[in-house]
Design a protein around this motif. Structure first.
Motif, PDB file in Angstrom:
ATOM      1  N   PRO A  90       0.843  -1.208   0.000  1.00 19.40           N
ATOM      2  CA  PRO A  90       0.000   0.000   0.000  1.00 19.40           C
ATOM      3  C   PRO A  90       0.869   1.247   0.000  1.00 19.40           C
ATOM      4  O   PRO A  90       1.945   1.271   0.616  1.00 19.40           O
ATOM      5  CB  PRO A  90      -0.784  -0.107   1.298  1.00 19.40           C
ATOM      6  CG  PRO A  90      -0.704  -1.534   1.699  1.00 19.40           C
ATOM      7  CD  PRO A  90       0.590  -2.058   1.144  1.00 19.40           C
ATOM      8  N   ARG A  91       0.405   2.244  -0.683  1.00 17.94           N
ATOM      9  CA  ARG A  91       1.147   3.508  -0.756  1.00 17.94           C
ATOM     10  C   ARG A  91       1.054   4.223   0.582  1.00 17.94           C
ATOM     11  O   ARG A  91       0.004   4.257   1.211  1.00 17.94           O
ATOM     12  CB  ARG A  91       0.574   4.385  -1.852  1.00 17.94           C
ATOM     13  CG  ARG A  91       0.818   3.789  -3.221  1.00 17.94           C
ATOM     14  CD  ARG A  91       0.236   4.684  -4.310  1.00 17.94           C
ATOM     15  NE  ARG A  91       0.335   4.020  -5.586  1.00 17.94           N
ATOM     16  CZ  ARG A  91      -0.637   3.322  -6.128  1.00 17.94           C
ATOM     17  NH1 ARG A  91      -1.791   3.194  -5.529  1.00 17.94           N
ATOM     18  NH2 ARG A  91      -0.476   2.734  -7.288  1.00 17.94           N
ATOM     19  N   GLN A  92       2.161   4.822   0.997  1.00 14.29           N
ATOM     20  CA  GLN A  92       2.172   5.608   2.213  1.00 14.29           C
ATOM     21  C   GLN A  92       1.521   6.958   1.948  1.00 14.29           C
ATOM     22  O   GLN A  92       1.802   7.582   0.945  1.00 14.29           O
ATOM     23  CB  GLN A  92       3.618   5.823   2.698  1.00 14.29           C
ATOM     24  CG  GLN A  92       4.349   4.534   2.991  1.00 14.29           C
ATOM     25  CD  GLN A  92       3.729   3.755   4.138  1.00 14.29           C
ATOM     26  OE1 GLN A  92       3.211   4.338   5.070  1.00 14.29           O
ATOM     27  NE2 GLN A  92       3.764   2.448   4.046  1.00 14.29           N
ATOM     28  N   GLN A  93       0.688   7.378   2.849  1.00 15.05           N
ATOM     29  CA  GLN A  93       0.003   8.657   2.650  1.00 15.05           C
ATOM     30  C   GLN A  93       0.578   9.735   3.523  1.00 15.05           C
ATOM     31  O   GLN A  93       1.106   9.632   4.483  1.00 15.05           O
ATOM     32  CB  GLN A  93      -1.472   8.504   2.941  1.00 15.05           C
ATOM     33  CG  GLN A  93      -2.117   7.553   1.953  1.00 15.05           C
ATOM     34  CD  GLN A  93      -3.635   7.527   2.127  1.00 15.05           C
ATOM     35  OE1 GLN A  93      -4.208   8.334   2.839  1.00 15.05           O
ATOM     36  NE2 GLN A  93      -4.269   6.599   1.471  1.00 15.05           N
TER      37      GLN A  93
END
Length: 93
Positions: A90-93
């Motif tokens: 998952p992409r880090q936000q």
């Protein structure tokens, strides 16, 4: 323009690579399920693994199916991409 035998060989190279890499991703899911059954992970942990597997498998599929087989095979032979698992993180936000 490659001939039929070159194209067939390229497809074979890509298919073997795809199967091997997909097998590695599936093994991660199997390990997570085993750890869940052993009480080491909860359902949310396994869900996260399944989510990452799904993203990684899609990225692998795109790589193996969106390029012409000859180009993908040449790339696999010369410098195969790796770490599909990380590409599915998952992409880090």
């Amino acid at each position: 323009m490659p001939d039929k035998s070159e194209r067939r060989i390229a497809r074979s190279v890509v298919a073997e690579y795809h199967q091997a890499e997909l097998g590695d991703l599936v093994a991660r899911v199997g390990e997570a399920v085993d750890r869940y059954r052993a009480g080491e992970l909860d359902a949310f942990d396994v869900d996260q693994v399944l989510f990452q597997y799904s993203r990684a498998a899609k990225e692998l599929w795109k790589y193996c199916n969106h390029l012409q087989p000859e180009i993908a095979a040449a790339m696999i032979r010369e410098r195969p991409p790796h770490d599909w698992w990380e590409r599915g993180a998952p992409r880090q936000q």
